[in-house]
Design a protein around this motif. Sequence first.
Motif, PDB file in Angstrom:
ATOM      1  N   ASN A   1     -12.214   0.079   9.275  1.00 21.07           N
ATOM      2  CA  ASN A   1     -12.049   0.908   8.006  1.00 21.07           C
ATOM      3  C   ASN A   1     -10.623   1.472   7.823  1.00 21.07           C
ATOM      4  OD1 ASN A   1     -14.720   0.404   7.399  1.00 21.07           O
ATOM      5  ND2 ASN A   1     -15.512   2.581   8.048  1.00 21.07           N
TER       6      ASN A   1
ATOM      7  N   ARG B   1     -19.433   2.313  -4.470  1.00 26.41           N
ATOM      8  CA  ARG B   1     -18.589   1.391  -5.143  1.00 26.41           C
ATOM      9  C   ARG B   1     -19.365  -0.069  -5.246  1.00 26.41           C
ATOM     10  NH1 ARG B   1     -13.721  -0.651  -1.411  1.00 26.41           N
ATOM     11  NH2 ARG B   1     -13.888  -2.414  -3.269  1.00 26.41           N
TER      12      ARG B   1
ATOM     13  N   THR C   1       0.733  -1.302  -0.139  1.00 25.23           N
ATOM     14  CA  THR C   1       0.084   0.033  -0.016  1.00 25.23           C
ATOM     15  C   THR C   1       0.792   1.209  -0.050  1.00 25.23           C
ATOM     16  OG1 THR C   1      -0.056  -0.019   2.379  1.00 25.23           O
ATOM     17  CG2 THR C   1      -1.977  -1.225   1.161  1.00 25.23           C
TER      18      THR C   1
ATOM     19  N   GLU D   1     -11.219   7.111   0.671  1.00 21.84           N
ATOM     20  CA  GLU D   1     -10.252   6.201  -0.257  1.00 21.84           C
ATOM     21  C   GLU D   1     -10.835   4.869  -0.434  1.00 21.84           C
ATOM     22  OE1 GLU D   1      -8.204   9.430   1.726  1.00 21.84           O
ATOM     23  OE2 GLU D   1      -9.943   8.030   2.469  1.00 21.84           O
ATOM     24  N   HIS D   2     -11.985   4.561  -0.019  1.00 20.73           N
ATOM     25  CA  HIS D   2     -12.563   3.146  -0.319  1.00 20.73           C
ATOM     26  C   HIS D   2     -13.897   3.209  -1.243  1.00 20.73           C
ATOM     27  CE1 HIS D   2      -9.889   0.671   2.140  1.00 20.73           C
ATOM     28  NE2 HIS D   2     -10.006   1.523   3.033  1.00 20.73           N
TER      29      HIS D   2
ATOM     30  N   TYR E   1      -7.289  -2.881   3.704  1.00 21.10           N
ATOM     31  CA  TYR E   1      -6.222  -2.763   2.779  1.00 21.10           C
ATOM     32  C   TYR E   1      -6.997  -1.974   1.376  1.00 21.10           C
ATOM     33  CZ  TYR E   1      -8.171  -5.767  -0.920  1.00 21.10           C
ATOM     34  OH  TYR E   1      -8.982  -6.557  -2.112  1.00 21.10           O
ATOM     35  N   ARG E   2      -5.868  -1.436   0.875  1.00 16.90           N
ATOM     36  CA  ARG E   2      -6.431  -0.447  -0.335  1.00 16.90           C
ATOM     37  C   ARG E   2      -5.276  -0.582  -1.272  1.00 16.90           C
ATOM     38  NH1 ARG E   2      -5.378   5.885  -1.496  1.00 16.90           N
ATOM     39  NH2 ARG E   2      -6.338   5.792  -3.610  1.00 16.90           N
TER      40      ARG E   2
ATOM     41  N   LYS F   1     -14.114   1.199  -7.290  1.00 15.16           N
ATOM     42  CA  LYS F   1     -14.633   2.106  -6.537  1.00 15.16           C
ATOM     43  C   LYS F   1     -14.809   3.561  -7.446  1.00 15.16           C
ATOM     44  CE  LYS F   1     -10.795   0.599  -3.520  1.00 15.16           C
ATOM     45  NZ  LYS F   1      -9.400   1.064  -3.131  1.00 15.16           N
TER      46      LYS F   1
ATOM     47  N   ASP G   1      -5.454   0.339  -5.579  1.00 11.75           N
ATOM     48  CA  ASP G   1      -6.072   0.867  -6.543  1.00 11.75           C
ATOM     49  C   ASP G   1      -5.057   1.833  -7.405  1.00 11.75           C
ATOM     50  OD1 ASP G   1      -6.014   3.420  -5.639  1.00 11.75           O
ATOM     51  OD2 ASP G   1      -7.738   2.839  -4.101  1.00 11.75           O
TER      52      ASP G   1
ATOM     53  N   CYS H   1      -7.098  -9.047  -2.846  1.00 10.57           N
ATOM     54  CA  CYS H   1      -6.592  -8.400  -3.858  1.00 10.57           C
ATOM     55  C   CYS H   1      -5.889  -9.512  -4.724  1.00 10.57           C
ATOM     56  CB  CYS H   1      -5.517  -7.569  -3.549  1.00 10.57           C
ATOM     57  SG  CYS H   1      -4.695  -6.810  -5.197  1.00 10.57           S
TER      58      CYS H   1
END
Length: 500
Positions: free
Chosen positions: A218, A350, A58, A344-345, A222-223, A364, A225, A271
Amino acid sequence: MTSPRLAGALAAAAALAASQLTAAVLGLRESPVLAIAQTAIRLTPGGIAEPIIGAVGTADKPLTIVSVVVVMVLLGAIVGTWWRPHPTWAVAGVVVLVGLATAAVLSRPYGSVGGVVACLVGGAVLVGVLALVLPESSHDDTEKGPAVTRRRMLTTVGAVVVATAVAGTAGELLASRRRRRRDLDGLRAALRLPTRRRPTPAGADLGVDGQAPWRTSNRAFYRIDTALSPPLIDPAGWRLRIHGMVEREVTITYQDLVDRGLNDAWVTLCCVSNPVGGDLISNTVFSGVPMRDLLDEAGIRPGADMLLSTSEDGWTCGTPLSSLTDGRDAMLAVAMDGVPLPVEHGFPVRQVVPGLYGYVSATKWVTDWRVTRFDEAEAYWTQRGWAARGPVKTHSRIDVPRGRATAGAVPVAGVAWAQHTGIAKVEVRVDDGAWQEAELGAVPSDDTWVQWRWEWDARPGDHRLEVRATDKSGYAQTSERADVLPDGATGYHGVDISIA
């Protein structure tokens, strides 16, 4: 005498700061630096992007921006070495840099004349600073002596450094995006959605120290993108257009979604870049509207098998229609863990589709649906070598113990997942011995991961622990190791433990 390389690097830094300030004054959605970084991401082949994601996870976004800045400064240093011996080359180099930056700006969904102006300003500052810091020596300077010339040059360089710092700081302070983010955070906080934070289901969290919580906050979710700068979308202005192979085109507003009533569903998202034993996976409760209902309203024409969804920033995703219409909790989500989606999500809306990796499902900031066919359209990651459909593979992971433990009763624990199929059992083995079945936590559905634990009577020495899961279809995890490309990693997760 100022080093030409140092002068060129300083000139490039000043140019970047000036373009940033110009972008802020003009209220641009993206500065040239962000546009260049996003273009670099878009042009990076999948075989190169995957190792980078695997290595930095990330942290990919700040590292991408820093890398662009470093490369631009280094290119400026090269131009600086040309300034005196080959001025024509130097000017041509600046023209090329401005041209590439302009092309990157215009290739973005937010490309505008203002972005081109910011690039031109940067180029002009680059040339101006080089001319100021690396002037041709004059007869006057020779007569006054090297000490006077050195003082004058140091004063000039110092002034440029100060001006660069001031321009960069002013750009940050004036950035309209910063103001828009504050305004959007206020709008998001003021929303009153018909949802609430649900308690963790009884028995889901086994409470083993060091084991990943069954419910992911939250903040910890994980993020992954491609958006270096998350889109800032006012819910009142959000629209979803549904078109393509449909009986009728439909446009949905944010209020339309809320007025339909929101369904809650616990879902684990994963992911495709998650390696064996990796942490690019999280679990929470989402609230939204079934995607199937919206597709039914539009009416899917015969022959269609894919939904091509597009994010506000132009990213695309191809999802099998069969996974959106088979009864699973595939939804357009507006809330996450009882509150409006974090920016961010995907705020304000989304996609969430259990059982599919995020690259083929979890768009998203979604604004467009085109019903089409896999043989007629390709999405962002499939163009870069990933598989078109991406069902989640059955996996398990050991969270504890790690490294060292004391002989005797040692809890071995972790998580396992096979979204939309469900986990039937998890087994652990020590030093290639017999498989021992672990205890499973409770789960509200097959769309979430499950915690597991096994009590190990550990003996002194060095040991190897491995885990495997069997899903409810009867499939047992394979021991064969495979990379994440093109459709997800495989293999047993193992850890080495020293028992004192």
